[in-house]
Each structure stands twice: as C-alpha cells, then as structure tokens.
Design a protein around this motif. Structure first.
Motif, PDB file in Angstrom:
ATOM      1  N   THR A  12       0.865  -1.511   0.100  1.00  0.00           N
ATOM      2  CA  THR A  12       0.695   0.334  -0.097  1.00  0.00           C
ATOM      3  C   THR A  12       0.982   1.187   0.188  1.00  0.00           C
ATOM      4  N   THR A  13      -0.009   2.736  -0.347  1.00  0.00           N
ATOM      5  CA  THR A  13       0.983   3.576  -0.821  1.00  0.00           C
ATOM      6  C   THR A  13       1.677   4.005   1.313  1.00  0.00           C
ATOM      7  N   LYS A  14       0.513   3.263   2.219  1.00  0.00           N
ATOM      8  CA  LYS A  14       0.640   4.089   3.747  1.00  0.00           C
ATOM      9  C   LYS A  14       2.152   3.111   3.607  1.00  0.00           C
ATOM     10  N   SER A  15       2.428   1.559   3.739  1.00  0.00           N
ATOM     11  CA  SER A  15       3.432   1.230   3.941  1.00  0.00           C
ATOM     12  C   SER A  15       4.989   1.891   3.273  1.00  0.00           C
ATOM     13  N   LEU A  49       4.839   4.715   1.946  1.00  0.00           N
ATOM     14  CA  LEU A  49       5.461   5.987   2.930  1.00  0.00           C
ATOM     15  C   LEU A  49       6.295   5.837   4.345  1.00  0.00           C
ATOM     16  N   GLN A  50       5.349   4.515   5.258  1.00  0.00           N
ATOM     17  CA  GLN A  50       6.276   3.966   6.336  1.00  0.00           C
ATOM     18  C   GLN A  50       7.903   3.544   5.598  1.00  0.00           C
ATOM     19  N   GLU A  88      -2.726  11.816  -0.821  1.00  0.00           N
ATOM     20  CA  GLU A  88      -3.401  11.773   0.789  1.00  0.00           C
ATOM     21  C   GLU A  88      -5.276  11.734   0.893  1.00  0.00           C
ATOM     22  N   SER A 128      -5.788   7.199  -2.913  1.00  0.00           N
ATOM     23  CA  SER A 128      -4.778   7.068  -2.311  1.00  0.00           C
ATOM     24  C   SER A 128      -4.125   5.615  -2.157  1.00  0.00           C
ATOM     25  N   GLU A 129      -4.675   4.920  -4.220  1.00  0.00           N
ATOM     26  CA  GLU A 129      -4.248   3.462  -3.305  1.00  0.00           C
ATOM     27  C   GLU A 129      -3.879   3.285  -3.877  1.00  0.00           C
ATOM     28  N   CYS A 137      -0.793  15.270  -1.979  1.00  0.00           N
ATOM     29  CA  CYS A 137      -0.047  14.497  -1.809  1.00  0.00           C
ATOM     30  C   CYS A 137       1.314  14.771  -1.823  1.00  0.00           C
ATOM     31  N   TRP A 138       2.229  13.496  -1.305  1.00  0.00           N
ATOM     32  CA  TRP A 138       3.837  13.318  -0.895  1.00  0.00           C
ATOM     33  C   TRP A 138       4.082  13.440  -2.351  1.00  0.00           C
TER      34      TRP A 138
END
Length: 223
Positions: free
Chosen positions: A12-15, A17-18, A55, A78-79, A105-106
């Motif tokens: 995912t985009t979250k993972s 970014l982390q 985001e 965001s996916e 967004c980033w």
C-alpha cells in the motif's frame, strides 16, 4: 501463489511511505504539496519526473492522441504510487496526470525511492503491484471500448459512483462536485452532446439527480 489482492495489501501507499520514512534523508528528497484542481503533470518528463502518493483528492489519468485531445483512462486516489513504473521506463510518453480535485500528496524523488526499495529488497514487490494495477486499469479501459455508447456511459458513471461516491444510509451515491457532463464524456470516450442526452435519460428514469451539484446516483444497481 499470491493473488492480486494479497499483493496490493502488502504494498500500500501507507506501507511505502512508512518504509521511506525510515531513511534518515527522507525529508531531503520527499515533501508534501497541495496541487490545485486542473493542474497537468507530464508523467514521463525526463527533467521533472516525480512519484506521487495521494493523501486526499483525485487525479484523472489521461492519454493524449496525435491531435492533442485527451481522454480519461482512470481516476487515481490514494491506493497506488502514481508514476512508480517509470523507474523501469514503462509510462507512455503522452500520459498526463490532471488533478480532478484539489490533491494533497507526497512528492517523492525517484532516485531516492529506488535506492530505498533496492536496499530493503522491496523493489520487485512494489513494481509488481504497480504493474498489476496498471494492467487492471488498461484492461477496464479496453473492455469499455467494446461497449455501445450508452452502455459505456452507464458503466463509467457506475464506476465513478463506486470509486469516488459518498454512500448515504439510503444507498445513494453522492459524487464529487467536479463530476460533470464533460468529465463523464471524457471518461466514456463519447461526445459531450451524446452524454447530455443519456444523462437526461437517466434523470427521467430516476437513476441520477444532476439538478444541482453534487450529482447523486439514486439507483446505482440500475446502471
């Protein structure tokens, strides 16, 4: 063997970014930006090439033909890490991101992202995920082209509702203010005049309320 859904859940985009934030130099190469509605970004521009993590808000992913006209292939939220594929130079040169809404967004430096993914051993996983996503997008777009015009408009409106609509307790889908006849026509690859005729028909059938913004799909199962 992993399914597409399992691969998407792991990348995912979250993972992403982390993972990137674990690098000490993250803020030297990545920054947040608010992109105003209607801004166009050339996807495969050699000098200005960046990767985007949404985001909030939506981009429309467009392709231009030889005459400069553009059609919407998909809407992107965001996916997915937008523009990740050009790490292996796969994006069509004529592809453009156009912000449908204001987009938060980033913005990521591609060389930094590539280095972190290489060092973590995750590059292949994220590129595979992005390629699978792109395949799905183009498969859907190709499938739509074989539909008759009215069916294509109905299918596109339903896709917009399911993807971007806000569902009420009455199972009506409230669309973003930015969805108009023009946007629907670009997505369905039909003329604006013909799209207007079908939108009027849907209104008379009680399926769509386009009297005011935002549009409301009242009977999505009938599309």
């Amino acid at each position: 063997m992993h399914s597409d859904e399992e691969i998407f859940k792991e990348t995912t985009t979250k993972s992403l970014l982390q993972l990137l934030k674990k690098d000490y130099n993250f803020h030297d190469y990545c920054y947040q930006e608010i992109i105003p509605r209607g801004k166009e970004i050339q996807m495969n521009h050699a000098k200005g090439f960046k990767i985007y993590l949404v985001e909030s808000g939506y981009f429309s992913y467009c392709l231009q033909n030889e005459y400069g006209d553009s059609g919407i292939i998909s809407f992107v939220g965001s996916e997915i890490a937008i523009n990740l594929i050009p790490l292996i130079k796969e994006e069509p040169e004529e592809s453009v991101l156009r912000s449908l809404t204001e987009v938060h967004c980033w913005v990521l430096d591609p060389e930094f992202v590539e280095r972190v993914l290489d060092e973590s051993g995750q590059k292949a996983n994220y590129l595979l995920s992005n390629l699978l996503y792109t395949r799905k997008v183009y498969f859907k777009a190709s499938k739509r082209n074989f539909m008759k015009k009215e069916r294509r408009i109905r299918a596109c409106l339903k896709e917009i509702g399911l993807y971007m609509g806000r569902v009420t307790k009455d199972k009506e889908y409230i669309l973003p203010d930015e969805i108009t006849n023009s946007i629907l026509a670009q997505y369905a690859n039909t003329t604006r005049e013909y799209t207007n005729i079908i939108v009027l028909k849907l209104r008379k059938e009680g399926i769509l309320d386009d009297s005011y913004k935002p549009w409301v799909i009242k009977k999505i199962d009938m599309l």
